[in-house]
Design an enzyme around this catalytic site. Sequence first.
Site, PDB file in Angstrom:
ATOM      1  N   ASP A   1      -3.631   2.415  -4.676  1.00  0.00           N
ATOM      2  CA  ASP A   1      -2.399   2.305  -3.920  1.00  0.00           C
ATOM      3  C   ASP A   1      -1.821   0.902  -4.304  1.00  0.00           C
ATOM      4  OD1 ASP A   1      -4.377   1.509  -2.059  1.00  0.00           O
ATOM      5  OD2 ASP A   1      -2.578   1.472  -0.817  1.00  0.00           O
TER       6      ASP A   1
ATOM      7  N   HIS B   1       0.803  -1.270  -0.041  1.00  0.00           N
ATOM      8  CA  HIS B   1       0.112  -0.122   0.213  1.00  0.00           C
ATOM      9  C   HIS B   1       0.914   1.203   0.049  1.00  0.00           C
ATOM     10  CE1 HIS B   1      -3.607  -2.256   1.890  1.00  0.00           C
ATOM     11  NE2 HIS B   1      -2.404  -3.036   2.312  1.00  0.00           N
ATOM     12  N   TYR B   2       0.250   2.366  -0.284  1.00  0.00           N
ATOM     13  CA  TYR B   2       0.932   3.569  -0.072  1.00  0.00           C
ATOM     14  C   TYR B   2      -0.037   4.155   1.273  1.00  0.00           C
ATOM     15  CZ  TYR B   2      -1.903   6.665  -3.315  1.00  0.00           C
ATOM     16  OH  TYR B   2      -3.004   7.072  -4.015  1.00  0.00           O
ATOM     17  N   THR B   3       0.588   5.170   1.967  1.00  0.00           N
ATOM     18  CA  THR B   3       0.009   5.397   3.165  1.00  0.00           C
ATOM     19  C   THR B   3      -1.112   6.604   2.907  1.00  0.00           C
ATOM     20  OG1 THR B   3       1.578   7.046   3.536  1.00  0.00           O
ATOM     21  CG2 THR B   3       1.825   5.156   5.033  1.00  0.00           C
TER      22      THR B   3
ATOM     23  N   GLU C   1       2.541  -0.701   4.687  1.00  0.00           N
ATOM     24  CA  GLU C   1       2.136   0.606   4.228  1.00  0.00           C
ATOM     25  C   GLU C   1       3.927   1.249   3.768  1.00  0.00           C
ATOM     26  OE1 GLU C   1      -0.637   2.173   3.935  1.00  0.00           O
ATOM     27  OE2 GLU C   1      -2.015   0.976   4.723  1.00  0.00           O
TER      28      GLU C   1
ATOM     29  N   HIS D   1      -2.699  -3.112  -3.320  1.00  0.00           N
ATOM     30  CA  HIS D   1      -3.909  -2.881  -2.981  1.00  0.00           C
ATOM     31  C   HIS D   1      -4.979  -2.742  -4.065  1.00  0.00           C
ATOM     32  CE1 HIS D   1      -6.576  -0.781   0.671  1.00  0.00           C
ATOM     33  NE2 HIS D   1      -7.139  -2.112   0.187  1.00  0.00           N
TER      34      HIS D   1
HETATM   35 ZN   LIG Z   1      -4.080   0.601   0.633  1.00  0.00          ZN
END
Ligand SMILES: [Zn+2]
Length: 231
Positions: A143, A26-28, A91, A133
Amino acid sequence: MDVITAPSPNFDARPPATPIDILVLHYTGMETGAAAVAHLCDPTAKVSAHYTVDEDGTIYAHVPEDCRAWHAGVSYWAGVRDINARSIGIEIVNPGHEFGYRSFPSAQIAAVTHLAKGIVGRHGIANARVLGHSDVAPGRKIDPGELFPWGALALSGVGLWPQTRKAKLSVAFEEGLRAFGYGLGPDVDAPAKSVIGAFQRHFRPSKIDGVADKECQAILAALLTEIDFAP
Ligand SMILES: [Zn+2]
């Protein structure tokens, strides 16, 4: 690699006899790494991940790997829906498309690679199940996004990357997507165009238009072949 323990209360037990066989990146999507770590540890937020990797490569450990962290939400991959139950979530700190999406610094990618290698090795996660994600929640999530260097990660031995642009797809594109693991129609409650867009964001980031053109077909064909030959 610096690993800082930053425990999150947002987790529960994995259902009995559930393999850990997916890694979700993911990215935050928050303005700072500190804000993201605070959010993931906030009991009222009800979200978490097993790890966060900051832009300088610092790794925060939030949830033990044998527990279920809450990162994927409504999701689907290869016939299963509770992706949190069977995955590890990382993340990666980045403001994301909402707050100024930018490239992932090399120190951060080195830390992600190191962390991911350990996870994949410990649990025996197949390369084809190292996902974004956006892959497991197309239409809802984008993301870690098109700047994430999936190709470089694969060169380090984590994740799948098409080795050729010349393979020929022997099935319809959507059938191939489904064989690879993507959900379509009621699986994900998203139009096919979004799912094709998710595929492009991961495997053909130079053009994300939801159209399964010849290059996308060749890439999917190559990926399917790589799965077939995977151990
Ligand atoms: Zn995510």
